[in-house]
Design a protein around this motif. Structure first.
Motif, short mmCIF file in Angstrom:
data_model
loop_
_atom_site.label_atom_id
_atom_site.label_comp_id
_atom_site.label_asym_id
_atom_site.label_seq_id
_atom_site.Cartn_x
_atom_site.Cartn_y
_atom_site.Cartn_z
N VAL A 115 0.83 -1.21 0.00
CA VAL A 115 0.00 0.00 0.00
C VAL A 115 0.86 1.26 0.00
O VAL A 115 0.59 2.20 -0.74
CB VAL A 115 -0.97 0.00 1.20
CG1 VAL A 115 -1.65 1.35 1.35
CG2 VAL A 115 -2.01 -1.08 1.02
N SER A 116 1.91 1.28 0.82
CA SER A 116 2.75 2.48 0.87
C SER A 116 3.48 2.69 -0.46
O SER A 116 3.62 3.83 -0.92
CB SER A 116 3.73 2.43 2.03
OG SER A 116 4.56 1.30 1.96
N SER A 117 3.91 1.62 -1.10
CA SER A 117 4.53 1.75 -2.42
C SER A 117 3.55 2.30 -3.44
O SER A 117 3.90 3.15 -4.25
CB SER A 117 5.05 0.39 -2.90
OG SER A 117 6.05 -0.08 -2.05
N GLN A 118 2.34 1.83 -3.38
CA GLN A 118 1.30 2.32 -4.30
C GLN A 118 1.01 3.79 -4.05
O GLN A 118 0.86 4.57 -4.99
CB GLN A 118 0.02 1.49 -4.17
CG GLN A 118 -1.10 1.91 -5.08
CD GLN A 118 -0.80 1.67 -6.55
OE1 GLN A 118 0.11 0.96 -6.91
NE2 GLN A 118 -1.59 2.27 -7.41
N LEU A 119 0.94 4.19 -2.79
CA LEU A 119 0.69 5.60 -2.47
C LEU A 119 1.80 6.50 -2.99
O LEU A 119 1.53 7.55 -3.58
CB LEU A 119 0.52 5.78 -0.96
CG LEU A 119 -0.80 5.30 -0.37
CD1 LEU A 119 -0.75 5.39 1.15
CD2 LEU A 119 -1.97 6.09 -0.92
N VAL A 120 3.04 6.10 -2.77
CA VAL A 120 4.17 6.88 -3.27
C VAL A 120 4.12 6.96 -4.79
O VAL A 120 4.32 8.03 -5.38
CB VAL A 120 5.52 6.30 -2.78
CG1 VAL A 120 6.69 6.94 -3.50
CG2 VAL A 120 5.65 6.45 -1.28
N HIS A 121 3.83 5.86 -5.44
CA HIS A 121 3.72 5.83 -6.90
C HIS A 121 2.64 6.81 -7.37
O HIS A 121 2.85 7.58 -8.32
CB HIS A 121 3.40 4.42 -7.37
CG HIS A 121 3.06 4.33 -8.81
ND1 HIS A 121 4.01 4.43 -9.81
CD2 HIS A 121 1.87 4.18 -9.43
CE1 HIS A 121 3.41 4.33 -10.99
NE2 HIS A 121 2.11 4.18 -10.78
N LEU A 122 1.48 6.79 -6.72
CA LEU A 122 0.39 7.68 -7.13
C LEU A 122 0.74 9.14 -6.89
O LEU A 122 0.39 10.00 -7.70
CB LEU A 122 -0.89 7.30 -6.39
CG LEU A 122 -1.52 5.98 -6.78
CD1 LEU A 122 -2.69 5.65 -5.86
CD2 LEU A 122 -1.96 5.98 -8.23
N ILE A 123 1.41 9.43 -5.79
CA ILE A 123 1.81 10.81 -5.51
C ILE A 123 2.80 11.30 -6.57
O ILE A 123 2.65 12.40 -7.10
CB ILE A 123 2.41 10.92 -4.09
CG1 ILE A 123 1.31 10.72 -3.05
CG2 ILE A 123 3.11 12.26 -3.90
CD1 ILE A 123 1.81 10.53 -1.64
N ILE A 124 3.79 10.46 -6.85
CA ILE A 124 4.78 10.84 -7.88
C ILE A 124 4.10 11.02 -9.24
O ILE A 124 4.37 11.98 -9.95
CB ILE A 124 5.92 9.81 -7.95
CG1 ILE A 124 6.76 9.89 -6.68
CG2 ILE A 124 6.77 10.02 -9.18
CD1 ILE A 124 7.77 8.77 -6.54
N LYS A 125 3.20 10.11 -9.56
CA LYS A 125 2.50 10.21 -10.85
C LYS A 125 1.64 11.47 -10.88
O LYS A 125 1.59 12.18 -11.89
CB LYS A 125 1.63 8.98 -11.03
CG LYS A 125 0.97 8.86 -12.38
CD LYS A 125 0.24 7.56 -12.50
CE LYS A 125 -0.47 7.47 -13.83
NZ LYS A 125 -1.23 6.24 -13.95
#
Length: 87
Positions: free
Chosen positions: A72-82
């Protein structure tokens, strides 16, 4: 308790929406309408994941926590960066 909640959220997201479990969800949906709908419903899946996490022995609960929270934290970081369009 917070770790358990984050674990339940992470596992529910993985089971209901991730691409890695999509073939499993599609296979289950073909075999059973009930279980197919269950895996498509985050509320339903979250309930059963929560019950399972509650009943897990401590060592398994710790392992599930690392996997789910990491996901989940990896996905959140990915979405923020995107979202910020930082590449």
């Amino acid at each position: 308790m917070i770790i358990d909640i984050l674990t339940i959220i992470g596992l529910t997201i993985v089971f209901t929406t991730s691409s890695i479990t999509k073939p499993l969800r599609e296979w289950v949906a073909k075999k059973s309408l009930f279980f197919g709908e269950l895996l498509g419903c985050s509320l339903c899946t979250g309930f059963w994941v929560g019950l399972t996490v509650c009943l897990c022995p401590l060592q398994l609960k710790i392992a599930l926590s690392y996997m789910a929270i990491g996901s989940v934290s990896s996905q959140l970081v990915h979405l923020i960066i995107k979202r910020l369009q930082i590449r």
